[in-house]
Every structure is written in C-alpha cells, then in structure tokens.
Design a protein around this motif. Structure first.
Motif, short mmCIF file in Angstrom:
data_model
loop_
_atom_site.label_atom_id
_atom_site.label_comp_id
_atom_site.label_asym_id
_atom_site.label_seq_id
_atom_site.Cartn_x
_atom_site.Cartn_y
_atom_site.Cartn_z
N LYS A 1 48.88 -64.54 3.36
CA LYS A 1 48.50 -63.65 2.27
C LYS A 1 47.10 -64.03 1.81
CE LYS A 1 49.84 -62.12 -2.30
NZ LYS A 1 50.73 -62.33 -3.43
N CYS A 2 46.24 -63.02 1.62
CA CYS A 2 44.89 -63.26 1.11
C CYS A 2 44.99 -63.73 -0.34
CB CYS A 2 44.04 -62.00 1.20
SG CYS A 2 42.34 -62.25 0.67
N THR A 3 44.21 -64.77 -0.68
CA THR A 3 44.30 -65.35 -2.02
C THR A 3 43.42 -64.65 -3.05
OG1 THR A 3 42.63 -66.97 -1.38
CG2 THR A 3 44.94 -67.63 -1.15
N THR B 1 42.46 -62.01 -5.67
CA THR B 1 43.25 -61.15 -6.54
C THR B 1 43.02 -59.68 -6.24
OG1 THR B 1 43.07 -62.82 -8.26
CG2 THR B 1 43.83 -60.66 -8.95
#
Length: 64
Positions: A22-24, A26
């Motif tokens: 998952k891309c961190t 936001t």
C-alpha cells in the motif's frame, strides 16, 4: 527490484518475488500489486466510502 507506486511514483522499497504494497502517501493510498519475475505491476486506487457522498450538515447543506 525497486518498486515504485504506479500512481504517484513514491519509492515503496526493494522487493523480490510477488507481493502487495500500500502506498503510504495520504493523497494516493492505493494498492500496488507486483511480480518481479515477470515484471508485472498493477495499481488499484483507494476508494472513498459511498456513505459520505450525500451527507448533509445540521443546517441542511449537502456535500457532493
């Protein structure tokens, strides 16, 4: 192999084999699915909850 987010380009790490990260960020937050042996890399964007789409404030203002 260096894996970057397909949507925003953020470096997610060095991986070998297959996996999901998952891309961190936001703003992005999507799932990156990869397999280093074939070079396959897919991106699944983050979904916003549907129940927040047509809510209203106490004064009756509707969000869109």
């Amino acid at each position: 192999m260096e894996i970057r987010c397909k949507n925003c380009g953020k470096l997610l790490g060095d991986f070998e084999g297959k996996g999901t990260v998952k891309c961190t960020r936001t703003e992005c937050g999507g799932m990156n699915i990869f397999e280093t042996s074939t070079g396959k890399h897919e991106f699944i964007p983050k979904r916003k909850p549907n129940y927040l789409k047509n809510r209203a404030t106490s004064s009756g203002v509707t969000f869109n």
